[in-house]
Design an enzyme around this catalytic site. Structure first.
Site, mmCIF file in Angstrom:
data_model
loop_
_atom_site.group_PDB
_atom_site.id
_atom_site.type_symbol
_atom_site.label_atom_id
_atom_site.label_comp_id
_atom_site.label_asym_id
_atom_site.label_seq_id
_atom_site.Cartn_x
_atom_site.Cartn_y
_atom_site.Cartn_z
ATOM 1 N N GLY A 22 -9.546 4.615 12.789
ATOM 2 C CA GLY A 22 -10.368 4.965 12.116
ATOM 3 C C GLY A 22 -11.891 5.142 12.881
ATOM 4 N N MET A 79 -26.506 12.438 -4.246
ATOM 5 C CA MET A 79 -25.606 13.796 -3.964
ATOM 6 C C MET A 79 -24.422 13.419 -2.986
ATOM 7 S SD MET A 79 -27.932 16.947 -3.795
ATOM 8 C CE MET A 79 -28.276 18.018 -5.157
ATOM 9 N N GLY A 80 -23.157 13.051 -3.468
ATOM 10 C CA GLY A 80 -22.094 12.436 -2.404
ATOM 11 C C GLY A 80 -21.818 11.153 -3.037
ATOM 12 N N THR A 115 -21.076 5.465 -1.660
ATOM 13 C CA THR A 115 -20.590 4.262 -2.568
ATOM 14 C C THR A 115 -21.077 2.877 -1.964
ATOM 15 O OG1 THR A 115 -18.347 5.158 -2.496
ATOM 16 C CG2 THR A 115 -18.394 2.830 -3.022
ATOM 17 N N GLU A 118 -34.188 7.487 7.905
ATOM 18 C CA GLU A 118 -33.780 6.464 8.837
ATOM 19 C C GLU A 118 -32.490 6.493 8.877
ATOM 20 O OE1 GLU A 118 -36.230 3.707 10.011
ATOM 21 O OE2 GLU A 118 -34.490 4.201 11.077
ATOM 22 N N VAL A 125 -30.328 8.239 12.255
ATOM 23 C CA VAL A 125 -30.196 7.654 13.668
ATOM 24 C C VAL A 125 -29.903 6.289 13.756
ATOM 25 C CG1 VAL A 125 -31.302 7.487 15.756
ATOM 26 C CG2 VAL A 125 -31.925 9.347 14.331
ATOM 27 N N GLY A 170 -19.166 9.525 -1.166
ATOM 28 C CA GLY A 170 -18.166 9.043 -0.048
ATOM 29 C C GLY A 170 -18.364 7.840 0.394
ATOM 30 N N LYS A 207 -29.264 12.985 17.357
ATOM 31 C CA LYS A 207 -30.107 11.900 17.194
ATOM 32 C C LYS A 207 -31.236 11.991 18.195
ATOM 33 C CE LYS A 207 -26.078 9.748 15.052
ATOM 34 N NZ LYS A 207 -24.653 8.926 15.467
#
Lengths: 432, 432
Positions: free
Chosen positions: A189, A11-12, A18, A131, A134, A14, A207
């Site tokens: 970025g 699911m996803g 990837t 995992e 965090v 991005g 976290k």
């Protein structure tokens, strides 16, 4: 189960998604050797199926319909890297409801709704691992749950947000101002266009909430984590800290003393000899103190496509190993301890303070006697002329004091004639 | 299995054994909460049952007869902390033969006979864990096997011997000589009366052999680890290293490039900005570089009663969890890759060299042209007068060169008229 392919619904797609595809496809042979089974990314949920992507995948794998993953009985594991709270949470609950194991990198969701998700996973005998939520590539949750299972953890301190650590490192190394470095970080970025959850400390608080739940075996709620960000940190604070032997870091602190817990996130002065003080740039680190083991630290990249994907796929490997053994859903220990939070009287630390006062004889004596009323005493003081010379700048580090005393004295100082301005007050760590 | 007590046979009641008893008895409730089962140290093997001990235990638990543990069908797990190769190895094999799971802290044994022991464990479907054998309290083996299961590890560098790190730290901080610091370390109990396996690098080599077996999935033999100790390190080497930005550390290096492996232990110059350079005193650290995750480091105490016992008891917790699920003996992945070691032409690094040469014009030119014959070029050079002034001291750091070239040039330099003495040559790490 042996021989069958394990089908993964992703699911996803991005940055992290990837990376997950790259690792699962690129390390097929190694993963097979380690698990004895083959993994196959069978379906990928995206928002916009027609968008051009960094990595090309078969178009029939791509869908914008979550139920093509959630209702496909062939899919064994859902890997959730789409982020956000809703609809993500509903998807994960539905996946678990259908007996699918879940690996997620979603710290927001785990910090807010981890208990509910884990309860559903236990009920359905499904694995739920996170995992990657965090400190990205650092396998810190495994270390807490397994590596220190025999020990009693009394303190965790974390540099768990790369953006703020990058900003503070730059401010420290170059003597630059917060706004300038933030702007540069955004251009590179390293910081988002809206950086508020990073620089405000909320990301780190999430976290720390996850770490303290696992390390202290209590159900920690996000709103119980006291949280202060870095936007008011000045280059002068950093400079004076340096002079006294400290490095400014945004630190998550989780402490347990006699069963009483405190968890907070704040910019703090860290003793230069402490291992956390030399964690620079976008790197993350978690310092763990166990009664038996003593001091340990785990250092690595806190974010990024492949580091985060490493954590996700390592969780996936654990799910696959469990599938082979038929022991999913048994790995997590639910919090079993009653949570008692410290009051302000019970939170003790050293503090760094910077004041502008009248430059008159007797001021330091008056000040220290006022501090003494609040049971605050000083370990280090520097006094120096301020600007024109009619004022003086006092940089002080206190002995260990309760938070109540410190808040009390800060309120009191504002009322005193000879105190012109309270420039800053930071917690001091790593020197006890 | 639920409800039954897990009976543990403890072999050895020295420092670590005492720590194991303390943790198992002191953390009974936590351990029960985490595993759902109770652990009971049912029998303890010692050499001399009548000896006075730091911790008092029921005298009926103590025995000097190993078969009271090995042949007791009630005992589920053997924890071996007696050390040594024989009879320990025979005991462990016999324990496995009788279906008992084994946790050991014995690096000597695992480094030399790990493959044989693991084979027997797999054959008998028994667990065999040895987290404590490398870097005491740091859960590094778990990190390699589980945390990075999805990644390809290409480099591990370890400060895995506390004694030598203590000695080198003291030499660095105080400008002291090797012999003086060694003597002090012996008085403080940080070095053994016979320190040869520590200072000679053998202890570190054993740990690097275990790390590279797990990290690279090959069966590494101890004799394949090239090993050089610290006894020839001088305070001058350390001082000149500092000047050029390096810290001297005894470093275990395990590298894998295109499937070719090198593993070595040697005193090396570590770039001051590298995280390993600030690991001081008796602390240990393992730096792991993974293709996907990038740079990580694991830091903590490498030895000591309770840190080592933490690792042993955490392994014991894993055995007990596996017992409850009925999945013992499935945790380890046997080395599945063919091992190909690098030749001297294939081992590349920068080197630090210190020479005494005639102080005549043209010497540096002659030297660099001789180096060029061996394809060695220089990144940094300091030249300064040596003693009387008729000689000069040259401190050089090369660009990356093959080990063959370096060995070639070292042999050649000895033959040159204008070279008086080769003072030292060290590998340089952390600067590429």
């Amino acid at each position: 189960m042996s021989g069958k392919k394990v089908k993964v619904g992703l699911m996803g797609m991005g940055t992290v998604g990837t990376g997950v595809i790259r690792l699962v496809n690129g390390h097929k042979e190694d993963l097979h050797n380690q698990t004895g089974m083959e993994m196959d990314i069978a379906r990928i949920l995206v928002q916009n199926p027609s968008k051009e992507r960094a990595l090309s995948v078969h178009s029939e794998l791509i869908t914008d319909d979550p139920y093509q993953l959630l209702h496909d009985p062939e899919i064994d594991v859902i890997v959730e890297v789409m982020g956000g709270i809703e609809p993500t949470k509903s998807y994960i609950l539905e996946a678990l409801e259908h007996g699918k194991h879940v690996v997620t990198a979603n710290k927001d969701l785990v910090a807010l709704h981890g208990a509910e998700l884990l309860k559903k996973a236990a009920e359905k005998e499904c694995d739920l691992f996170y995992e990657a939520s965090v400190a990205g590539g650092i396998p810190i949750l495994r270390a807490l749950v397994e590596g220190f299972s025999s020990d009693r953890i009394t303190k965790m301190m974390g540099i768990v947000n790369g953006t703020t650590n990058y900003i503070l490192t730059k401010m420290t190394e170059e003597g630059a101002a917060y706004e300038d470095v933030l702007k540069e970080a955004q251009e590179l970025g390293y910081a988002e266009a809206d950086p508020s959850s990073d620089v405000g400390g909320l990301d780190a608080a999430r976290k720390m909430s996850i770490l303290s739940t696992l390390g202290f075996h209590v159900g920690m709620n996000l709103e119980e984590v006291e949280c202060k960000g870095i936007s008011e940190v000045t280059k002068e604070d950093i400079l004076f800290g340096k002079k006294l032997g400290y490095t400014m870091k945004l630190i998550g602190i989780a402490k347990q003393d006699d069963g009483l817990i405190e968890v907070s996130v704040q910019p703090a002065m860290v003793k230069q000899s402490h291992p956390l003080a030399s964690v620079n740039g976008v790197f993350n680190a978690v310092y763990v103190y166990g009664e038996a083991v003593g001091e340990t630290m785990f250092y690595g990249p806190g974010a990024g496509e492949l580091p985060t994907a490493t954590a996700v796929v390592s969780d996936l490997v654990t799910v696959v190993k469990n599938l082979k053994l038929g022991v999913n859903g048994r790995g997590m220990v639910a919090p079993y301890k009653e949570k008692k939070l410290k009051s302000e009287e019970q939170i003790w630390a050293k503090y760094f303070m910077r004041l502008i006062v009248d430059d008159k004889s007797g001021v330091l004596a008056q000040l220290t006697s006022k501090l003494a009323e609040y049971e605050v005493s000083l370990e280090q003081v520097i006094q120096q002329p301020y600007n024109s010379g009619e004022k003086a700048e006092l940089i002080m580090v206190t002995h260990s004091s309760s938070k109540k005393s410190i808040n009390g004295i800060l309120a009191q100082l504002k009322e005193l004639d000879f105190v012109d301005e309270i420039k800053s007050c930071y917690r001091v760590e790593g020197s006890d």
